[in-house]
Enzyme design. Structure first.
Site, PDB file in Angstrom:
ATOM      1  N   GLY A  96      40.873 -42.932  -1.900  1.00 21.71           N
ATOM      2  CA  GLY A  96      41.459 -41.722  -2.746  1.00 21.71           C
ATOM      3  C   GLY A  96      40.558 -40.738  -3.414  1.00 21.71           C
ATOM      4  O   GLY A  96      39.602 -41.050  -3.875  1.00 21.71           O
ATOM      5  N   GLN A 118      37.550 -33.363  -7.574  1.00 25.62           N
ATOM      6  CA  GLN A 118      37.196 -33.908  -7.050  1.00 25.62           C
ATOM      7  C   GLN A 118      35.915 -33.535  -5.957  1.00 25.62           C
ATOM      8  O   GLN A 118      35.127 -33.627  -5.742  1.00 25.62           O
ATOM      9  CB  GLN A 118      37.059 -35.597  -6.929  1.00 25.62           C
ATOM     10  CG  GLN A 118      37.347 -36.642  -7.679  1.00 25.62           C
ATOM     11  CD  GLN A 118      38.124 -37.647  -6.906  1.00 25.62           C
ATOM     12  OE1 GLN A 118      38.707 -38.117  -7.012  1.00 25.62           O
ATOM     13  NE2 GLN A 118      36.967 -38.403  -7.495  1.00 25.62           N
ATOM     14  N   HIS A 173      45.992 -43.148 -10.136  1.00 21.28           N
ATOM     15  CA  HIS A 173      44.434 -42.703 -10.496  1.00 21.28           C
ATOM     16  C   HIS A 173      44.276 -41.041 -10.231  1.00 21.28           C
ATOM     17  O   HIS A 173      44.000 -40.177 -10.979  1.00 21.28           O
ATOM     18  CB  HIS A 173      43.578 -43.950  -9.695  1.00 21.28           C
ATOM     19  CG  HIS A 173      42.147 -43.254  -9.513  1.00 21.28           C
ATOM     20  ND1 HIS A 173      41.504 -44.401 -10.517  1.00 21.28           N
ATOM     21  CD2 HIS A 173      41.359 -42.310  -9.219  1.00 21.28           C
ATOM     22  CE1 HIS A 173      40.135 -43.549 -10.487  1.00 21.28           C
ATOM     23  NE2 HIS A 173      40.315 -42.507  -9.386  1.00 21.28           N
ATOM     24  N   GLU A 174      44.888 -40.963  -8.873  1.00 27.57           N
ATOM     25  CA  GLU A 174      44.788 -39.623  -8.657  1.00 27.57           C
ATOM     26  C   GLU A 174      45.023 -38.368  -9.233  1.00 27.57           C
ATOM     27  O   GLU A 174      45.149 -37.718  -9.422  1.00 27.57           O
ATOM     28  CB  GLU A 174      45.455 -39.501  -6.530  1.00 27.57           C
ATOM     29  CG  GLU A 174      44.331 -40.684  -5.810  1.00 27.57           C
ATOM     30  CD  GLU A 174      42.531 -40.098  -6.321  1.00 27.57           C
ATOM     31  OE1 GLU A 174      42.304 -39.604  -6.408  1.00 27.57           O
ATOM     32  OE2 GLU A 174      42.199 -41.437  -5.929  1.00 27.57           O
ATOM     33  N   CYS A 195      35.495 -45.548  -9.057  1.00 29.52           N
ATOM     34  CA  CYS A 195      36.271 -43.784  -8.681  1.00 29.52           C
ATOM     35  C   CYS A 195      34.869 -42.810  -8.062  1.00 29.52           C
ATOM     36  O   CYS A 195      33.766 -43.865  -8.646  1.00 29.52           O
ATOM     37  CB  CYS A 195      36.615 -43.145 -10.096  1.00 29.52           C
ATOM     38  SG  CYS A 195      36.881 -41.061 -10.465  1.00 29.52           S
ATOM     39  N   LEU A 196      35.457 -42.399  -7.038  1.00 32.61           N
ATOM     40  CA  LEU A 196      34.348 -41.480  -6.005  1.00 32.61           C
ATOM     41  C   LEU A 196      33.373 -40.396  -7.088  1.00 32.61           C
ATOM     42  O   LEU A 196      32.102 -39.895  -7.208  1.00 32.61           O
ATOM     43  CB  LEU A 196      34.213 -41.137  -5.570  1.00 32.61           C
ATOM     44  CG  LEU A 196      35.421 -41.613  -3.851  1.00 32.61           C
ATOM     45  CD1 LEU A 196      36.228 -40.524  -3.053  1.00 32.61           C
ATOM     46  CD2 LEU A 196      34.584 -42.631  -3.597  1.00 32.61           C
ATOM     47  N   HIS A 204      43.777 -37.336 -12.163  1.00 29.44           N
ATOM     48  CA  HIS A 204      42.559 -36.972 -11.677  1.00 29.44           C
ATOM     49  C   HIS A 204      43.120 -35.285 -12.137  1.00 29.44           C
ATOM     50  O   HIS A 204      42.446 -34.066 -12.317  1.00 29.44           O
ATOM     51  CB  HIS A 204      42.037 -36.796 -10.522  1.00 29.44           C
ATOM     52  CG  HIS A 204      40.920 -37.900 -10.630  1.00 29.44           C
ATOM     53  ND1 HIS A 204      39.437 -37.693 -11.153  1.00 29.44           N
ATOM     54  CD2 HIS A 204      40.878 -38.768 -10.007  1.00 29.44           C
ATOM     55  CE1 HIS A 204      38.499 -39.187 -10.814  1.00 29.44           C
ATOM     56  NE2 HIS A 204      39.568 -39.406  -9.975  1.00 29.44           N
TER      57      HIS A 204
END
Length: 151
Positions: A46, A51, A136-137, A94-95, A140
């Protein structure tokens, strides 16, 4: 589709609350396509618009592509409709944050409502890893990182 640079913590854009999408056009479709390309290239499941430096309420997810055929989903202006009383703690990565996984406790299942890139409304239930991923997304989109939610 282009792979976009991924914003890394502590970049201030990751702490911003994103604006709702008001225009559903080719630019939104291109953004979503580029976000999917970026997510797959980074080996993620995701990624949210902040991001990649875009402060809009958009994220993409493909929670099972590593184990099955790709099934990408694009979420525009997502909102959590309901959550379970039951919780689950998962190790999340997390990216935008390099390093170890962080244990995060979240509702074990959620019902989400969102719009697709054409502006149509959708609603679905998510549980297990998918529930953690959508939460999670959405975090963000609200300027919250997993480092803010350690279990």
């Amino acid at each position: 589709m282009a792979v976009m640079p991924i914003v890394q913590a502590p970049d201030a854009r990751l702490a911003a609350v994103c604006a709702e999408v008001a225009v559903f056009d080719d630019a939104l479709i291109a953004l979503a396509d580029d976000m999917l390309a970026t997510m797959y290239a980074a080996n993620g499941r995701g990624i949210a618009a902040p991001q990649v430096g875009v402060l809009q309420r958009v994220f993409v997810m493909d929670a099972t592509w590593k184990e099955a055929d790709p099934q990408p989903v694009i979420f525009v202006n997502p909102e959590i409709v309901s959550v379970s009383d039951e919780t689950s703690t998962l190790a999340e990565g997390c990216l935008s944050i390099s390093g170890d996984l962080i244990d995060v406790t979240r509702p074990a299942s959620v019902v989400l409502r969102w719009r697709d890139v054409d502006g149509g409304f959708l609603e679905a239930s998510f549980d297990g890893f998918s529930a953690a991923c959508v939460q999670h997304e959405i975090d963000h989109l609200n300027g919250i990182l997993i480092t803010d939610k350690r279990a």
